[in-house]
Design an enzyme around this catalytic site. Structure first.
Site, mmCIF file in Angstrom:
data_model
loop_
_atom_site.group_PDB
_atom_site.id
_atom_site.type_symbol
_atom_site.label_atom_id
_atom_site.label_comp_id
_atom_site.label_asym_id
_atom_site.label_seq_id
_atom_site.Cartn_x
_atom_site.Cartn_y
_atom_site.Cartn_z
ATOM 1 N N LEU A 1 -1.250 -0.250 5.812
ATOM 2 C CA LEU A 1 -1.440 -1.723 5.413
ATOM 3 C C LEU A 1 -2.439 -1.703 4.259
ATOM 4 O O LEU A 1 -3.610 -1.003 4.236
ATOM 5 C CB LEU A 1 -1.884 -2.308 6.636
ATOM 6 C CG LEU A 1 -2.116 -3.944 6.555
ATOM 7 C CD1 LEU A 1 -0.921 -4.656 6.405
ATOM 8 C CD2 LEU A 1 -2.909 -4.258 7.832
ATOM 9 N N HIS A 2 -2.303 -2.697 3.411
ATOM 10 C CA HIS A 2 -3.293 -2.819 2.301
ATOM 11 C C HIS A 2 -2.841 -4.221 1.702
ATOM 12 O O HIS A 2 -1.986 -4.907 1.583
ATOM 13 C CB HIS A 2 -3.234 -1.855 1.294
ATOM 14 C CG HIS A 2 -1.701 -1.513 0.527
ATOM 15 N ND1 HIS A 2 -0.769 -0.814 1.362
ATOM 16 C CD2 HIS A 2 -1.263 -1.750 -0.582
ATOM 17 C CE1 HIS A 2 0.330 -0.651 0.544
ATOM 18 N NE2 HIS A 2 0.075 -1.361 -0.434
#
Ligand SMILES: [Zn+2]
Length: 168
Positions: free
Chosen positions: A126-127
């Protein structure tokens, strides 16, 4: 979509630095960055907390393009603990504040591409992206020549954002 850069001489150095933590159980650029030590111009990390960090995007859409990333290799919002989710959001807020202070953009795109179909380049870690925008920056060069022009190096962006980083 293939995009070439008119100038991207910094990229080799950056990738080499980010690979310093190789030997992780999986080959993930964000895990390598998380293992690459304290924030420095070398690893592009601007801030590191106990569960998340902020790092410059090595392939920015605009100078200053940064990302808030959990240290742990998780792919979805639901996989984050409450603490991780809280600090990831705090990291995004710090990054946005630094972009405002360092670049004074007219706006900032903040968001995530969740899953490959949504455009995530690294869907398993995730980012959140934060991209400074200016009125009229309709990616003119991209439109006309499939090319982006970046006016400053990653190291320059790192120095600029670090100098403007909000005190906690
Ligand atoms: Zn990872």
């Amino acid at each position: 979509m293939s995009l070439e850069r008119l100038w991207a001489g910094w990229r080799n150095d950056y990738v080499a630095a980010a690979g310093a933590g190789a030997g992780q159980p999986h080959d993930c650029v964000f895990c390598r960055i998380a293992a690459s030590g304290p924030p420095s111009a070398g690893n592009g990390v601007l801030w590191k907390g106990s569960t998340s960090l902020v790092v410059l995007n090595a392939y920015p859409y605009a100078s200053g393009h940064l990302m808030a990333v959990p240290l742990r290799h998780v792919g979805s919002l639901g996989d984050l603990s409450e603490e991780e989710a809280g600090e990831l959001w705090a990291a995004a807020r710090l990054g946005v504040a630094a972009l405002d202070a360092a670049y004074g953009p007219d706006g900032i795109n903040l968001g995530a591409n969740l899953g490959e179909a949504a455009g995530a380049g690294i869907p398993k870690h995730l980012h959140l992206h934060a991209v400074p925008r200016w009125s009229g920056d309709t990616n003119f060069m991209t439109a006309v020549a499939d090319t982006r022009v970046l006016p400053e190096t990653l190291v320059s962006s790192w120095e600029r954002l670090s100098a403007a980083w909000p005190s906690e």
